[in-house]
Design a protein around this motif. Structure first.
Motif, PDB file in Angstrom:
ATOM      1  N   ARG A  29       0.869  -1.389   0.131  1.00 32.76           N
ATOM      2  CA  ARG A  29      -0.064   0.055  -0.165  1.00 32.76           C
ATOM      3  C   ARG A  29       0.743   1.180   0.064  1.00 32.76           C
ATOM      4  O   ARG A  29       2.020   1.203   0.574  1.00 32.76           O
ATOM      5  N   VAL A  30       0.388   2.252  -0.513  1.00 30.63           N
ATOM      6  CA  VAL A  30       0.923   3.489  -0.797  1.00 30.63           C
ATOM      7  C   VAL A  30       0.210   4.601   0.004  1.00 30.63           C
ATOM      8  O   VAL A  30      -1.021   4.752  -0.547  1.00 30.63           O
ATOM      9  N   ASP A  31       0.658   5.412   0.973  1.00 26.76           N
ATOM     10  CA  ASP A  31      -0.154   6.620   1.629  1.00 26.76           C
ATOM     11  C   ASP A  31       0.051   7.629   1.061  1.00 26.76           C
ATOM     12  O   ASP A  31       1.396   8.154   1.030  1.00 26.76           O
ATOM     13  N   ASN A  42      12.567  -3.801   0.362  1.00 25.06           N
ATOM     14  CA  ASN A  42      13.236  -2.839   0.123  1.00 25.06           C
ATOM     15  C   ASN A  42      12.652  -1.610  -0.234  1.00 25.06           C
ATOM     16  O   ASN A  42      13.225  -0.337  -0.011  1.00 25.06           O
ATOM     17  N   CYS A  43      11.527  -1.788  -0.974  1.00 22.19           N
ATOM     18  CA  CYS A  43      10.788  -0.435  -1.297  1.00 22.19           C
ATOM     19  C   CYS A  43      10.326   0.284   0.074  1.00 22.19           C
ATOM     20  O   CYS A  43      10.380   1.407   0.137  1.00 22.19           O
ATOM     21  N   VAL A  44      10.220  -0.405   1.281  1.00 19.92           N
ATOM     22  CA  VAL A  44       9.856   0.051   2.466  1.00 19.92           C
ATOM     23  C   VAL A  44      11.079   0.720   3.115  1.00 19.92           C
ATOM     24  O   VAL A  44      11.131   1.708   3.728  1.00 19.92           O
ATOM     25  N   ALA A  45      12.220   0.168   2.948  1.00 17.40           N
ATOM     26  CA  ALA A  45      13.337   0.533   3.623  1.00 17.40           C
ATOM     27  C   ALA A  45      14.032   1.901   2.901  1.00 17.40           C
ATOM     28  O   ALA A  45      14.466   2.607   3.917  1.00 17.40           O
ATOM     29  N   VAL A  46      13.567   1.957   1.576  1.00 13.04           N
ATOM     30  CA  VAL A  46      14.355   3.236   0.859  1.00 13.04           C
ATOM     31  C   VAL A  46      13.387   4.299   0.845  1.00 13.04           C
ATOM     32  O   VAL A  46      13.586   5.441   0.782  1.00 13.04           O
ATOM     33  N   CYS A  47      12.285   4.164   1.496  1.00 14.25           N
ATOM     34  CA  CYS A  47      11.020   5.151   1.413  1.00 14.25           C
ATOM     35  C   CYS A  47      11.394   6.113   2.510  1.00 14.25           C
ATOM     36  O   CYS A  47      11.520   5.960   3.754  1.00 14.25           O
ATOM     37  N   PRO A  48      11.649   7.330   2.351  1.00 14.57           N
ATOM     38  CA  PRO A  48      12.170   8.662   3.218  1.00 14.57           C
ATOM     39  C   PRO A  48      10.840   9.079   4.346  1.00 14.57           C
ATOM     40  O   PRO A  48      11.092   9.689   5.016  1.00 14.57           O
ATOM     41  N   GLY A  82       7.973   7.025   4.853  1.00 14.87           N
ATOM     42  CA  GLY A  82       7.185   5.785   5.496  1.00 14.87           C
ATOM     43  C   GLY A  82       5.780   5.540   4.763  1.00 14.87           C
ATOM     44  O   GLY A  82       4.854   5.310   5.242  1.00 14.87           O
ATOM     45  N   ALA A  83       5.641   6.076   3.586  1.00 13.19           N
ATOM     46  CA  ALA A  83       4.665   6.263   2.850  1.00 13.19           C
ATOM     47  C   ALA A  83       4.283   4.772   2.324  1.00 13.19           C
ATOM     48  O   ALA A  83       3.265   4.334   1.896  1.00 13.19           O
ATOM     49  N   MET A  84       5.471   3.880   1.762  1.00 15.61           N
ATOM     50  CA  MET A  84       5.222   2.563   1.482  1.00 15.61           C
ATOM     51  C   MET A  84       5.142   1.456   2.580  1.00 15.61           C
ATOM     52  O   MET A  84       5.803   1.806   3.484  1.00 15.61           O
ATOM     53  N   GLN A  85       3.861   0.959   2.546  1.00 15.70           N
ATOM     54  CA  GLN A  85       3.893  -0.005   3.650  1.00 15.70           C
ATOM     55  C   GLN A  85       3.404  -1.562   3.035  1.00 15.70           C
ATOM     56  O   GLN A  85       2.807  -1.653   1.967  1.00 15.70           O
TER      57      GLN A  85
END
Length: 335
Positions: free
Chosen positions: A19-21, A65-71, A73-76
């Motif tokens: 999900r993307v906030d 990795n998409c969660v880790a690189v998100c500055p 916290g939008a990627m969940q």
């Protein structure tokens, strides 16, 4: 038995819920760029969107990795990647959890107790595969420190059955990518159908092959080839340095295992030095085919040496390393 065959080609899979906030998303594209597969696209407004292709509902490896690189916290993400039946059946518990070396059962977040861990433990838990590199070259002295960490890895009979080829010439890295992609694209296009259908002849072919080449027929690596093809055949993510790791085929016992231990020493040392790495074997597999023999010789790969994997190396662009959730393997205790 029938289900085992039925799920051999493009098996039914359960993917994590991504999900993307949009209220938090800055549309920086870091998740889109860092995804190892073509598992994310951008919508008309520039927001990342989970996708699939070629008969796959989604193209996600659940690497986080998409969660880790998100500055922001939008990627969940929630839930495991799971294949219920067939030769690619997932042999994990489906229990996604953050690092828990102290046996706290999730009662405290990782950030609260990470300072109680050793530096080696923190590097192990926080290291992520890096696909966002700065253009800054890596000093030769630092590369030598990474190689030295590999030299001191344990090996059967202290045989040290490995050799390294260090490449810092970007044109040479690009040549390796393009040569490898000629073969990889052929197999990817043979495996997937753009319309997502499963022709009877492909189902029969890949079902049969999955019984004798189960490691080669898993659909997930093809998602990485799709990403590379859409990104100008980029396999090494524009890294400033690449280390190819070769095994001595005359090595004692299991040289592949020895080389794996050596590679992990190198990767952990690199991250402790502030560098980023990514294991990449996608470009290595084609080197084993007969038509690549002359190209392999140009790289200096001759018997008894055989390439096994490679490591992309460079300075990470932004924050990459972070503790993420991982699925849990089964553990049997005999006491």
């Amino acid at each position: 038995m029938f289900d085992n065959w039925k799920q051999a080609y493009l098996p039914d899979s359960t993917f994590p819920d991504r999900r993307v906030d949009k209220e938090l998303c800055s549309r920086c594209k870091r998740c889109y760029e860092a995804c190892p597969t073509f598992g994310l696209d951008l919508d008309e407004e520039g927001y990342p969107v989970p996708i699939g292709y070629g008969g796959m509902e989604q193209a996600c490896l659940n690497c986080w990795n998409c969660v880790a690189v998100c500055p922001t916290g939008a990627m969940q993400m929630d839930g495991p990647y799971k294949v219920e039946q067939g030769p690619f059946k997932t042999q994990l518990q489906g229990a996604m959890a953050y690092p828990d070396p102290l046996g706290l059962d999730g009662t405290r977040p990782y950030e609260d107790f990470c300072e109680d861990l050793t530096p080696v433990e923190r590097t192990i838990y926080e290291r992520r595969s890096n696909r966002l590199f700065k253009k800054k070259p890596v000093p030769k002295e630092l590369i030598k420190r990474v190689l030295e960490a590999g030299r001191f890895a344990p090996s059967a009979g202290n045989c040290q059955p490995y050799k390294f080829i260090v490449i810092t010439n970007k044109n040479a890295i690009k040549t390796i990518e393009r040569e490898a992609m000629k073969t990889l694209k052929f197999f990817k296009n043979l495996y997937h159908n753009k319309d997502g259908k499963k022709p009877a002849w492909k189902t029969a072919l890949f079902t049969a092959l999955s019984q004798v080449m189960v490691n080669e027929m898993d659909p997930r690596p093809y998602t990485a080839v799709e990403k590379a093809e859409r990104w100008d055949d980029a396999i090494y993510w524009d890294c400033p340095a690449m280390i190819m790791l070769l095994k001595n085929t005359h090595g004692i016992s299991n040289p592949d295992l020895d080389l794996g231990i050596c590679a992990q020493n190198m990767v952990l040392a690199a991250h402790s030095l502030g560098l980023g790495t990514c294991y990449i074997s996608l470009s290595i597999k084609p080197l084993h085919y007969p038509h690549m023999k002359s190209f392999k010789r140009k790289l200096g790969v001759t018997p008894p040496w055989e390439p096994v994997t490679s490591i992309a190396l460079g300075y990470p662009k932004g924050k990459i390393d972070a503790a993420v959730k991982r699925d849990s393997p089964m553990v049997d205790w005999i006491e």
